[in-house]
Design a protein around this motif. Structure first.
Motif, PDB file in Angstrom:
ATOM      1  N   ASP A   6       1.065  -0.904  -0.279  1.00 32.07           N
ATOM      2  CA  ASP A   6      -0.076   0.171  -0.161  1.00 32.07           C
ATOM      3  C   ASP A   6       1.033   1.509  -0.365  1.00 32.07           C
ATOM      4  OD1 ASP A   6      -2.249  -1.390  -0.108  1.00 32.07           O
ATOM      5  OD2 ASP A   6      -2.926  -0.959   2.209  1.00 32.07           O
ATOM      6  N   GLN A   7       1.765   1.258   0.918  1.00 36.05           N
ATOM      7  CA  GLN A   7       2.778   2.497   0.810  1.00 36.05           C
ATOM      8  C   GLN A   7       3.264   2.512  -0.138  1.00 36.05           C
ATOM      9  OE1 GLN A   7       5.091   1.932   4.471  1.00 36.05           O
ATOM     10  NE2 GLN A   7       3.611   3.331   5.465  1.00 36.05           N
ATOM     11  N   ALA A   8       3.877   1.742  -1.071  1.00 34.54           N
ATOM     12  CA  ALA A   8       4.794   1.616  -2.258  1.00 34.54           C
ATOM     13  C   ALA A   8       3.734   2.743  -2.977  1.00 34.54           C
ATOM     14  CB  ALA A   8       5.443   0.329  -2.683  1.00 34.54           C
ATOM     15  N   LYS A   9       2.155   1.764  -3.221  1.00 36.62           N
ATOM     16  CA  LYS A   9       1.285   2.619  -4.267  1.00 36.62           C
ATOM     17  C   LYS A   9       1.333   4.020  -4.381  1.00 36.62           C
ATOM     18  CE  LYS A   9      -1.202  -1.475  -4.795  1.00 36.62           C
ATOM     19  NZ  LYS A   9      -2.825  -2.315  -5.037  1.00 36.62           N
ATOM     20  N   ILE A  10       1.392   4.024  -2.718  1.00 34.50           N
ATOM     21  CA  ILE A  10       1.153   5.980  -2.814  1.00 34.50           C
ATOM     22  C   ILE A  10       1.752   6.375  -3.477  1.00 34.50           C
ATOM     23  CG2 ILE A  10       0.995   7.325  -0.240  1.00 34.50           C
ATOM     24  CD1 ILE A  10      -1.109   5.698   1.217  1.00 34.50           C
ATOM     25  N   ILE A  11       3.490   5.932  -2.792  1.00 36.39           N
ATOM     26  CA  ILE A  11       4.421   6.795  -3.551  1.00 36.39           C
ATOM     27  C   ILE A  11       4.059   7.080  -5.491  1.00 36.39           C
ATOM     28  CG2 ILE A  11       7.680   6.830  -3.825  1.00 36.39           C
ATOM     29  CD1 ILE A  11       7.850   5.406  -1.070  1.00 36.39           C
ATOM     30  N   ALA A  12       4.374   5.725  -5.501  1.00 37.19           N
ATOM     31  CA  ALA A  12       4.053   5.966  -6.930  1.00 37.19           C
ATOM     32  C   ALA A  12       3.061   6.751  -7.764  1.00 37.19           C
ATOM     33  CB  ALA A  12       3.923   4.353  -7.829  1.00 37.19           C
ATOM     34  N   ALA A  13       2.153   7.048  -6.937  1.00 41.22           N
ATOM     35  CA  ALA A  13       1.031   7.902  -7.205  1.00 41.22           C
ATOM     36  C   ALA A  13       1.377   9.360  -6.977  1.00 41.22           C
ATOM     37  CB  ALA A  13      -0.371   7.151  -6.552  1.00 41.22           C
ATOM     38  N   ARG A  14       1.850   9.459  -6.344  1.00 42.39           N
ATOM     39  CA  ARG A  14       2.586  10.906  -6.159  1.00 42.39           C
ATOM     40  C   ARG A  14       3.339  11.305  -7.261  1.00 42.39           C
ATOM     41  NH1 ARG A  14       6.708  11.149  -2.767  1.00 42.39           N
ATOM     42  NH2 ARG A  14       6.357   9.957  -1.312  1.00 42.39           N
ATOM     43  N   LEU A  15       4.293  10.721  -7.571  1.00 44.30           N
ATOM     44  CA  LEU A  15       5.412  10.674  -8.314  1.00 44.30           C
ATOM     45  C   LEU A  15       5.115  10.705  -9.351  1.00 44.30           C
ATOM     46  CD1 LEU A  15       8.680   8.480  -6.640  1.00 44.30           C
ATOM     47  CD2 LEU A  15       7.996  10.738  -6.756  1.00 44.30           C
ATOM     48  N   GLY A  69       1.476  11.870 -10.116  1.00 48.12           N
ATOM     49  CA  GLY A  69       0.382  12.683 -10.003  1.00 48.12           C
ATOM     50  C   GLY A  69      -0.709  12.202 -10.178  1.00 48.12           C
ATOM     51  N   THR A  70      -0.806  11.046  -9.810  1.00 48.03           N
ATOM     52  CA  THR A  70      -2.024  10.739 -10.250  1.00 48.03           C
ATOM     53  C   THR A  70      -2.758  10.736  -8.602  1.00 48.03           C
ATOM     54  OG1 THR A  70      -1.091   8.901 -10.724  1.00 48.03           O
ATOM     55  CG2 THR A  70      -3.229   8.564 -10.949  1.00 48.03           C
ATOM     56  N   GLU A  71      -4.331  10.156  -8.960  1.00 47.13           N
ATOM     57  CA  GLU A  71      -4.792  10.239  -7.510  1.00 47.13           C
ATOM     58  C   GLU A  71      -4.299   9.099  -6.497  1.00 47.13           C
ATOM     59  OE1 GLU A  71      -9.004   9.601  -5.293  1.00 47.13           O
ATOM     60  OE2 GLU A  71      -9.210   9.837  -7.411  1.00 47.13           O
ATOM     61  N   ILE A  72      -4.021   9.722  -4.812  1.00 48.90           N
ATOM     62  CA  ILE A  72      -3.838   9.359  -4.403  1.00 48.90           C
ATOM     63  C   ILE A  72      -4.449   7.908  -3.509  1.00 48.90           C
ATOM     64  CG2 ILE A  72      -1.899   9.569  -1.833  1.00 48.90           C
ATOM     65  CD1 ILE A  72       0.031  11.390  -3.194  1.00 48.90           C
ATOM     66  N   PRO A  73      -3.627   6.641  -3.230  1.00 49.50           N
ATOM     67  CA  PRO A  73      -5.644   5.446  -2.317  1.00 49.50           C
ATOM     68  C   PRO A  73      -5.151   6.102  -0.674  1.00 49.50           C
ATOM     69  CG  PRO A  73      -3.504   4.346  -3.836  1.00 49.50           C
ATOM     70  CD  PRO A  73      -2.541   5.930  -4.068  1.00 49.50           C
ATOM     71  N   VAL A  74      -6.632   6.345  -0.512  1.00 49.48           N
ATOM     72  CA  VAL A  74      -6.618   6.420   1.015  1.00 49.48           C
ATOM     73  C   VAL A  74      -5.580   5.089   1.893  1.00 49.48           C
ATOM     74  CG1 VAL A  74      -8.812   7.449  -0.062  1.00 49.48           C
ATOM     75  CG2 VAL A  74      -9.064   4.837   0.815  1.00 49.48           C
ATOM     76  N   GLN A  75      -6.016   5.721   2.596  1.00 50.02           N
ATOM     77  CA  GLN A  75      -5.186   5.008   3.866  1.00 50.02           C
ATOM     78  C   GLN A  75      -5.400   3.882   4.369  1.00 50.02           C
ATOM     79  OE1 GLN A  75      -2.973   4.828   8.110  1.00 50.02           O
ATOM     80  NE2 GLN A  75      -2.014   6.562   6.831  1.00 50.02           N
TER      81      GLN A  75
END
Ligand code: FAD
Length: 415
Positions: free
Chosen positions: A310-319, A321-327
């Protein structure tokens, strides 16, 4: 020329960052540094199917070996990062003996953005004799191979620690017909993570499978005997013998690189809700990263595959510029004997527990309440409850207790 994203550590978190960046259309270079050999692999089966001989190393790969080339991800296997220079955004590298020479690994590498996914290492037994051959830990493939070989030749083992690793190894070793004694400093198994009702249930199942427990005991010393076996002195004066000692006393976070680079650290590298460290060019994910769990003001680390992914997906989304998955609320599983244990939520502060199903038949869930809100669910052989519980606990849903206690009422009705 863009130097792209460099990821240090190619396990569950690191590989997922690379894969998610590709999935989200990131078109700059991606370099994945794998400090081990040969191909990035899954850890959970090391204490379960791999140790039991039900799968081999090929069955554990995280992605097929051709995946990285096909996706234009540069995988540097057998390469370790020795230092980060945040000012000029470069890394120093060393190649491990045995790494493919043809790889021609560089000794320095530059990045635009760096991701630390360096995980954790198994803690060693901090007593005299704790480093003897035949006193083994289990975190990586090399350690798993050593344990598997030693286990095949052993008749008896002593396990230090009744945490997940210790109990999973105990279950596997009993399956293989070994004599097993688990030594635990607390008065019950998994005491940090479960209330007594669950500890007692798990202990009973292991005892029924033939595992012996020594509670309120720690290992003071290990001595090698003439026949190669181990004499283990316990606090309180007792001595036991075993062919092998397995150490399952927790993990030591691998945040050395981050600390040396000046990143803010506590127990792990501190990150915000998007997994960014105190340096805007460096992210961290997985077992090495500490963040604030949902609804908490305290930094903590979660050692689980779900958290790493999950944290990996959050980083990829931020880098990208895609919507960041909710925690979501953290979840974890463990397989021991006939117990498929699935947990969601971290709260051990609760007002009430509701039992749903039958503990005698090992098919139940424990539902933990703070007031009317469901804050955690532990399921044993009830995957259907676990799936619904992930949403209910994430949202701290109010669910009537008499309804959750009734197995005829589906939890998903309340999602
Ligand atoms: C035996 C076992 C059983 C488990 N069972 C379960 C389970 O049932 N369910 C569950 O959810 N979780 C389980 N876990 C936990 C889970 O495996 C971890 O939470 C997960 O592996 C964390 O992934 P990660 O990528 O953060 O770190 P890690 O898996 O620790 O990987 C970090 C990687 O970084 C590399 N590295 C570190 N420093 C450097 C460096 N300087 N240069 C290059 N590389 C470096 C390391 O060599 C390692 O390969 C288990 C773990 C073990 C050991």
């Amino acid at each position: 020329m863009s130097r792209g994203v460099v990821i240090v550590g190619a396990s569950h978190a690191g590989v997922q960052v690379a894969a998610s960046l590709k999935d989200l259309g990131y078109d700059q270079p991606i370099t994945l540094i794998h400090g081990e050999l040969p191909t990035p692999y899954q850890r959970p089966p090391l204490s379960k199917a791999f140790l039991a001989g039900q799968t081999d190393a090929d069955g554990l790969v995280l992605r097929s070996p051709s995946y990285y080339g096909d996706k234009a991800i540069t995988l540097l296997s057998g390469v370790r990062v020795t230092a980060i220079s945040p000012e000029d955004k470069t890394l120093s590298l060393e190649t491990l003996p045995g790494a493919p020479a043809a790889q021609n690994a560089p000794t320095t590498l530059s990045y635009d953005h760096l991701v630390l996914a360096t995980g954790a290492d198994a803690r060693t037994l901090p007593v005299p004799g704790g480093d003897l051959p035949g006193v083994l830990k289990l975190r990586d493939m090399a350690e798993a191979n050593a344990l598997k070989t030693a286990l095949a030749a052993a008749e008896s083992l002593a396990i230090a620690g009744a945490g997940f690793i210790g109990l999973e190894v105990a279950a596997t070793a009993r399956k293989l017909g070994k004599t097993v004694t688990v030594i635990e400093a607390q008065d019950r198994v998994l005491a940090r993570l479960f209330p007594p009702i669950m500890s007692d249930f798990i202990t009973r199942r292991h005892q029924e499978a033939g595992t012996r427990f020594r509670f309120n005991a720690t290992i003071d010393q290990v001595i090698e005997m003439e026949n190669g076996g181990k004499q283990i002195s316990l606090s309180g004066g007792d001595q036991i013998t075993a062919d092998l000692v397995v150490v399952g006393i927790g993990a030591e976070v691998n945040d050395t690189l981050g600390r040396a680079a000046g990143l803010k650290c506590g127990n792990g590298i501190l990150v915000d809700e998007t997994c960014l460290t105190s340096n805007p060019d460096i992210s961290a994910a997985g077992d090495c990263a500490a963040w604030k769990l949902l609804g908490s003001s305290r930094y903590s680390r979660t050692e689980s595959v779900q958290n790493a992914v999950d944290q990996a997906k959050i980083i990829a989304a931020r880098l990208t510029g895609t919507e960041i998955p909710v925690q979501v609320a953290p979840w974890f599983w463990s397989d021991q004997l006939d117990i498929k244990l699935q947990m969601v939520g971290d709260a051990l502060e609760f007002d009430d527990i509701v039992i749903r199903g039958s503990m005698e038949e090992a098919k139940f869930s424990l539902l933990y309440y703070q007031g009317d809100a469901l804050v955690r669910v532990d399921s044993v052989n009830r995957a259907i409850d676990h799936i619904a519980a992930r949403k209910l606990v994430t949202n701290r849903t109010s669910v009537p207790k008499d309804a959750t206690a009734d197995i005829g009422v589906k939890l998903k009705n309340f999602v």
